[in-house]
Design an enzyme around this catalytic site. Structure first.
Site, mmCIF file in Angstrom:
data_model
loop_
_atom_site.group_PDB
_atom_site.id
_atom_site.type_symbol
_atom_site.label_atom_id
_atom_site.label_comp_id
_atom_site.label_asym_id
_atom_site.label_seq_id
_atom_site.Cartn_x
_atom_site.Cartn_y
_atom_site.Cartn_z
ATOM 1 N N TRP A 1 3.468 3.482 -1.950
ATOM 2 C CA TRP A 1 2.573 4.262 -2.878
ATOM 3 C C TRP A 1 3.981 5.114 -3.820
ATOM 4 O O TRP A 1 3.946 5.116 -5.004
ATOM 5 C CB TRP A 1 1.661 4.952 -2.623
ATOM 6 C CG TRP A 1 0.433 4.176 -2.275
ATOM 7 C CD1 TRP A 1 -0.262 4.165 -1.244
ATOM 8 C CD2 TRP A 1 -0.200 3.264 -3.134
ATOM 9 N NE1 TRP A 1 -1.201 3.079 -1.237
ATOM 10 C CE2 TRP A 1 -1.238 2.590 -2.483
ATOM 11 C CE3 TRP A 1 0.032 2.755 -4.521
ATOM 12 C CZ2 TRP A 1 -2.180 1.571 -2.945
ATOM 13 C CZ3 TRP A 1 -0.965 2.025 -5.119
ATOM 14 C CH2 TRP A 1 -1.855 1.150 -4.487
ATOM 15 N N ASP B 1 0.606 12.831 -5.594
ATOM 16 C CA ASP B 1 -0.290 11.912 -5.497
ATOM 17 C C ASP B 1 -1.018 12.300 -4.528
ATOM 18 O O ASP B 1 -0.853 11.619 -3.311
ATOM 19 C CB ASP B 1 0.455 10.455 -5.578
ATOM 20 C CG ASP B 1 -0.715 9.266 -5.265
ATOM 21 O OD1 ASP B 1 -1.658 9.444 -5.365
ATOM 22 O OD2 ASP B 1 -0.218 8.209 -5.389
ATOM 23 N N LYS C 1 -11.553 7.509 -2.579
ATOM 24 C CA LYS C 1 -11.348 7.814 -1.124
ATOM 25 C C LYS C 1 -12.265 9.084 -0.822
ATOM 26 O O LYS C 1 -13.321 8.815 -0.129
ATOM 27 C CB LYS C 1 -10.051 8.101 -0.840
ATOM 28 C CG LYS C 1 -8.902 6.779 -0.859
ATOM 29 C CD LYS C 1 -8.150 6.932 -1.946
ATOM 30 C CE LYS C 1 -7.040 5.801 -1.934
ATOM 31 N NZ LYS C 1 -7.313 4.524 -1.685
#
Ligand SMILES: Cc1ncc(COP(=O)(O)O)c(C=O)c1O
Length: 360
Positions: A102, A172, A196
């Site tokens: 990511w 993030d 999530k």
């Protein structure tokens, strides 16, 4: 009806009581004769839903009035470009820490808009650790310092907030938001894809220090301009109303659980249990530096990869779903976000014990 234990990394399991409430309110939200999905985003009813969600999130995460909270769209990935467009300025540079897949995606996207300095990377170790902050080659004039507190695919999580020495820190937090207490005042921008710990995919929550608004480059699409979104209460266009409503239900649920601190204690217990089991059973392994093991995403391998298919089939048959690792890394991964009850981790450990006994 039976509910499985869903270990998917995202979209991930949601609290059952939230889903039940959404079901009960589906056709008629509190006597309005309408589903939330059918309401005008300008209606008093929806504005109340939206404002309550923001208020609850502020309370849960400890977000002061120095910050704007935005409910945007396009997932966390759209923020990979929204951030540089808003913060880099015309000729600026930014510092990025590379700790996994990511981080790399964020770096690749930011590189399209300006100079990116990768100030530290754990790629040489296969992203199994976090580089010590003393080794980071940060630059004095960086517009911001970006990092990924929890790498969802690798299962690597920072156990500290970097000291950015006055440079706005951008994080993030897609897979770690609300999973344990975090001091928001240390950050310039926090962003998190919702799927999530917050709600349905597509929605992305952005917490931005107000002095960082109003710096977008001229060519920034209006829909990506933080100032525009903040000025319009995240309703410059039609927001993702139903996702926002569900996020609000999740925030209420989290408050009922005792908030982020209480949730963090449960999350630590769940993660410890699973890692302790993996470490003591020689049939399973996790490659991450123990200090930086993720509380949310627990990757593991079996002693023999050839048994992966059988392991997954047996797990599915028991209602233990979505345990396959990310397609780029293979192996297994159990995502154990806030809404995964401890009984789910216990059921997984029972199955892993049995499987190792039979096939190990
Ligand atoms: C840490 C992290 N960042 C970004 C993303 C991308 O999110 P989205 O699919 O919402 O764009 C994910 C998705 O799993 C993630 O885990």
């Amino acid at each position: 009806m039976s509910r499985a234990y869903n270990f998917c990394a995202g979209p991930a399991t949601l609290p059952e009581s939230v889903l039940r409430q959404a079901r009960d309110e589906m056709l008629d939200w509190r006597g309005t004769g309408m589903s939330v999905m059918e309401m005008s985003h300008r209606s008093d009813e929806f504005v109340q839903i939206a404002e309550t969600a923001e208020k609850d999130l502020r309370e849960l995460a400890g977000v002061s009035d120095d910050y704007a909270v935005l409910f945007m769209q396009g997932g966390a990935s759209s923020q990979f470009s929204t951030i540089p467009l808003n913060l880099l300025g015309e000729n600026g540079s930014a510092d990025y820490v590379n700790t996994g897949i990511w981080s790399k995606k964020a770096i690749a996207e930011a590189s399209r808009y300006g100079k990116v300095n990768v100030v530290a990377s754990s790629e040489d170790s296969g992203f199994t650790t976090v580089p010590d902050q003393s080794s980071w080659q940060t630059t004095a004039d960086a517009a911001y310092l970006h990092y990924t507190p929890n790498e969802t695919i690798g299962g690597l999580e920072f156990d500290f907030v970097p000291d950015s020495a006055g440079t706005p820190l951008v994080a993030d937090m897609s897979s770690s938001m609300l999973s344990r207490p975090v001091d928001v005042s240390r950050f310039g921008v926090i962003y998190a894809g919702a799927q999530k710990n917050i709600g349905p995919s597509g929605l992305v929550v952005v917490i931005i220090r107000k002095d960082l608004l109003g710096k977008a480059r001229r060519e920034t699409p209006t829909m990506m301009n933080y100032q525009v979104i903040a000025d319009n209460g995240s309703m410059y266009n039609t927001p993702a109303t139903y996702s926002w409503y569900l996020a609000g239900l999740v925030f209420k649920w989290l408050k009922e659980q005792g908030g982020v601190k209480a949730m963090g204690e449960v999350n630590l217990r769940k993660a410890r249990k699973l890692y302790d089991f993996i470490d003591t059973n020689e049939f399973y392994a996790n490659p991450i530096d123990p200090r930086f093991r993720s509380w949310m995403n627990v990757p593991f391998t079996l002693a023999d990869d050839a048994l992966n298919g059988e392991f997954l089939k047996g797990a599915n048959a028991r209602g233990l779903l979505n345990l396959a690792g990310h397609r780029s890394v293979g192996g297994m991964r159990a995502s154990i976000y806030n809404a995964m009850p401890e009984s789910g981790v216990d059921a997984l450990i029972d199955y892993m014990t049995e499987f190792a006994k039979e096939r190990g």
